[in-house]
Design an enzyme around this catalytic site. Structure first.
Site, mmCIF file in Angstrom:
data_model
loop_
_atom_site.group_PDB
_atom_site.id
_atom_site.type_symbol
_atom_site.label_atom_id
_atom_site.label_comp_id
_atom_site.label_asym_id
_atom_site.label_seq_id
_atom_site.Cartn_x
_atom_site.Cartn_y
_atom_site.Cartn_z
ATOM 1 N N ASP A 165 59.329 17.323 23.223
ATOM 2 C CA ASP A 165 59.598 18.585 23.905
ATOM 3 C C ASP A 165 60.209 18.384 25.289
ATOM 4 O OD1 ASP A 165 59.480 21.331 24.513
ATOM 5 O OD2 ASP A 165 57.462 21.144 25.341
ATOM 6 N N ASN A 399 52.612 8.972 23.987
ATOM 7 C CA ASN A 399 52.114 10.337 24.077
ATOM 8 C C ASN A 399 52.057 10.995 22.709
ATOM 9 O OD1 ASN A 399 51.505 12.816 25.788
ATOM 10 N ND2 ASN A 399 53.265 13.555 24.610
ATOM 11 N N GLU A 400 50.888 11.524 22.400
ATOM 12 C CA GLU A 400 50.668 12.376 21.239
ATOM 13 C C GLU A 400 51.140 11.818 19.901
ATOM 14 O OE1 GLU A 400 51.701 16.467 21.899
ATOM 15 O OE2 GLU A 400 49.972 16.664 23.208
ATOM 16 N N ASN A 455 45.327 15.636 25.331
ATOM 17 C CA ASN A 455 46.085 16.843 25.661
ATOM 18 C C ASN A 455 45.501 17.985 24.847
ATOM 19 O OD1 ASN A 455 47.732 15.127 27.088
ATOM 20 N ND2 ASN A 455 49.405 15.137 25.592
ATOM 21 N N TYR A 457 45.314 22.365 24.191
ATOM 22 C CA TYR A 457 45.930 23.668 24.453
ATOM 23 C C TYR A 457 45.112 24.812 23.854
ATOM 24 C CZ TYR A 457 49.853 21.234 26.489
ATOM 25 O OH TYR A 457 50.631 20.467 27.331
ATOM 26 N N TYR A 461 48.300 27.174 22.294
ATOM 27 C CA TYR A 461 48.779 26.993 20.908
ATOM 28 C C TYR A 461 47.670 27.292 19.904
ATOM 29 C CZ TYR A 461 52.822 24.678 23.001
ATOM 30 O OH TYR A 461 53.936 24.394 23.737
ATOM 31 N N GLU A 492 46.724 16.753 29.632
ATOM 32 C CA GLU A 492 47.592 17.942 29.585
ATOM 33 C C GLU A 492 46.751 19.135 29.199
ATOM 34 O OE1 GLU A 492 51.034 17.936 27.001
ATOM 35 O OE2 GLU A 492 51.637 15.956 27.719
ATOM 36 N N TRP A 537 49.424 20.587 32.584
ATOM 37 C CA TRP A 537 50.808 20.449 32.140
ATOM 38 C C TRP A 537 51.529 21.701 32.553
ATOM 39 C CZ3 TRP A 537 53.603 16.502 30.761
ATOM 40 C CH2 TRP A 537 54.867 16.723 30.171
ATOM 41 N N LYS A 556 55.580 25.817 31.565
ATOM 42 C CA LYS A 556 54.173 25.592 31.919
ATOM 43 C C LYS A 556 54.025 25.028 33.331
ATOM 44 C CE LYS A 556 52.640 25.089 27.168
ATOM 45 N NZ LYS A 556 53.972 24.975 26.525
#
Ligand code: GCB
Length: 584
Positions: A165, A399-400, A455, A457, A461, A492, A537, A556
């Site tokens: 992203d 990351n992720e 991370n 959300y 999300y 995040e 984030w 964000k």
């Protein structure tokens, strides 16, 4: 080593206006280096171009450098580079975020030469970060599960979809220089520091290109000699050392002056220790709490091009926020930023460009991508580049990634890199990989790292718009991590806020919702002793691939893309004023 200019070395900058063309075009046009080409041109191809572009310029090395060794250095070219001098290839480099160089001593001084770089911005299953090859995309216009025109294969331009992203900015994004050294030169310096009571201990190893007598002198902030050593390796004791502390402490820097017979190199040294003990992250033996943010190297005209003003501004804004740390999400940053963090007391989590190793269960990244050995190579390059920075306190392997759907494969992949990082890093810093929102009960990778970085959300999300429920879910998850009993950083958490969008009832995309969201998550963190950090984030809004969730990019940010504070920035600033972060 980073190029420097001193009595034995000099630098010739090749930054400035170069010539540029898309491969196959016959005419050149001006382009600025460093910078991303995507942002500088109105040519409709520039933004989503996929493939090779060409950069060219002429240069002359002054005759006075005739007797010296001369090296052409690129701080980064995104992503792959093929370099030509006077029409002949001199080498190639893979990867968009780390430096590479060529010895060009054979090139005569005093004559004009032509330097050409063919840059390939293609991302695919073998690159880091990962680009989507055909099929569907998470952050693209191909919505998984919804049939599109032949699943996106009939795109008007070649396929180059990021599986991540942030915008796939490309070009000669960092400085280009020729630097000189004497013929027998200092090849590498490794410094590690530790504490012994009141004293600081500096271990050093100096590598030279040939036989040379080495001397190292440590000077304090006033330039006074406080310790010295001779020979290519050794230990120097600094009595009653001033330690390097993150903000709001003093990031005290000594200078190590290394000399060999003909060569000289000076670099800053921060004496500090780092340790993970139980569920705490200790700097100089004292518990540290990470207050900071993930960020992007991103600005309107330069794209990802190195921008000294932006770096200084962002560090200053971190001070304004009462922050003490930064994650180089999602790739190694330009070297100048680490130097600033050393000076300014900002702790860095240094991240590899390993993002996109996640297809959310539709594909096994560990069997279907081909990244393992390249990933290990990048890790070695990163550690070699950044090993001496006192600000760097932890390596982030990526990351992720998918750590949930193929848990054993994920563990094998990341654990090998974890072991390698510990083997390669002379300071043996803690190692982590930043994990995605997932079914954490299936994740055996995150708990195996030195620090658990997640991370999350909830309220964005997942459980979008319902913060009370989001808090319940997040608290439930924190209960789980409490049992694991390792330090945890919420690396995040965030909500998009369109600057200037306000609402009486805090609704998604309003500045009020971003504040309410962050407050709700912070309240969960505040109850947990094993939580050693919070990185909302994101530091500032940034550009992304176009898509239905990205109106003009990712919003964000605590700051807008032009670095104006949103309401959330003020809220976080007030909060962090009350969290000490570090005993000092
Ligand atoms: C994430 C990613 C980050 C994205 C962010 C978002 O989990 O790590 O790269 O930008 O979410 O805003 O979706």
């Amino acid at each position: 080593m980073y190029p420097v200019s001193n009595k034995d070395r000099s630098i010739i900058s090749l930054n400035g206006i170069w010539q540029f063309r898309f491969a196959g075009d016959s005419t050149w046009q001006p382009i600025s280096v460093p910078g991303s080409f995507n942002t500088q041109l109105t040519d409709p191809r520039a933004r989503y171009y996929c493939g090779i572009v060409e950069y060219q310029r002429h240069f002359t090395i002054p005759k006075i450098h005739g007797g010296e060794r001369r090296v052409l250095r690129f701080d980064a070219v995104t992503h792959d580079a093929e370099v030509f001098l006077n029409g002949s290839p001199i080498g190639t480099h893979r990867g968009g975020f780390l430096p590479f160089e060529f010895d060009i001593s054979a090139l005569p001084c005093g004559a004009e030469h032509t330097l050409m770089v063919r840059v390939n911005n293609r991302i695919d299953y073998t690159t880091l970060p990962i680009g989507i090859e055909g099929g569907t995309a998470f952050f693209g216009s191909d919505n998984p599960g919804v049939p599109s025109v032949e699943n996106g294969k009939k795109r008007l331009h070649a396929y180059n979809l990021p599986n991540f992203d942030f915008f796939n900015f490309a070009g000669i994004t960092r400085a280009v220089r020729i630097y000189t050294t004497p013929q027998v030169y200092i090849k590498d310096i490794t410094l590690t520091t530790d504490l012994d009571g009141e004293d600081g201990i500096i271990d050093y190893v100096v590598e030279t290109s040939g036989d040379a007598a080495v001397h190292i002198a440590i000077c304090d902030g006033e330039g006074e000699l406080v310790g010295e050593g001779s020979g290519k390796c050794g230990t120097i004791r600094i009595a009653h050392a001033h330690l390097w502390y993150p903000r709001p402490g003093t990031p005290y820097l000594y200078t190590a002056h290394v000399t060999s017979d003909e060569d000289t190199y000076a670099l800053p040294v921060g004496i500090r220790s780092i340790e993970v003990a139980g569920n705490q992250f200790l700097i100089n033996g004292k518990p540290f709490y990470f207050k900071g943010a993930g960020r992007h190297e991103d600005s309107p005209f330069r794209g990802r091009g190195t921008d000294g003003c932006l770096n200084v501004k962002d560090i200053d804004l971190l001070h304004w926020l009462n922050a003490n740390s930064l994650r180089t999400s999602h790739y190694p940053y330009a070297e100048e930023m680490y130097a600033l963090c050393d000076r300014e007391g900002i702790v860095v989590i240094d991240e590899l460009p390993a993002v996109g190793l996640n297809f959310h269960g539709t594909k096994n990244p560990y069997t279907e991508l081909d990244t393992a050995s390249y990933h290990a190579e990048l890790l070695a390059q990163l550690i070699r580049r950044d090993k001496n920075h006192p600000s760097v306190v932890m390596w982030s392997l990526g990351n992720e990634p998918d750590t949930e759907n193929y848990p054993e494969d994920a563990y094998a992949y990341w654990r090998a890199l974890y072991d390698l990082a510990h083997r390669l890093d002379p300071q043996d810093r803690p190692v982590t990989v930043v994990c995605c929102q997932n079914n954490y009960t299936k994740d055996i990778t995150a708990p195996s790292m030195d620090v658990v970085c997640i991370n999350r959300y909830y309220g964005w999300y997942n459980l979008a718009g319902v913060l009370e429920v989001a808090q319940i879910a997040f608290n439930e998850e924190l209960e789980f991590w409490q049992e694991i009993d390792k330090p945890l950083i919420l690396a995040e958490y965030g909500a998009d806020a369109l600057p200037g969008l306000h609402a009486i009832n805090a609704e998604m995309f309003s500045e009020e919702y971003q504040v309410a969201y962050l407050k709700a998550m912070n309240a969960c963190l505040d109850q947990r002793e094993f939580v050693v950090g919070e990185h909302p984030w994101v530091f500032a809004d940034f550009d992304t691939q176009q898509g239905p969730m990205r109106p003009g990019g990712n919003h964000k940010g605590l700051f807008t893309r032009d670095r104006c504070p949103k309401m959330a920035a003020h809220m976080i600033r007030d909060r962090w004023a009350t969290i000490e972060g570090q005993a000092h």
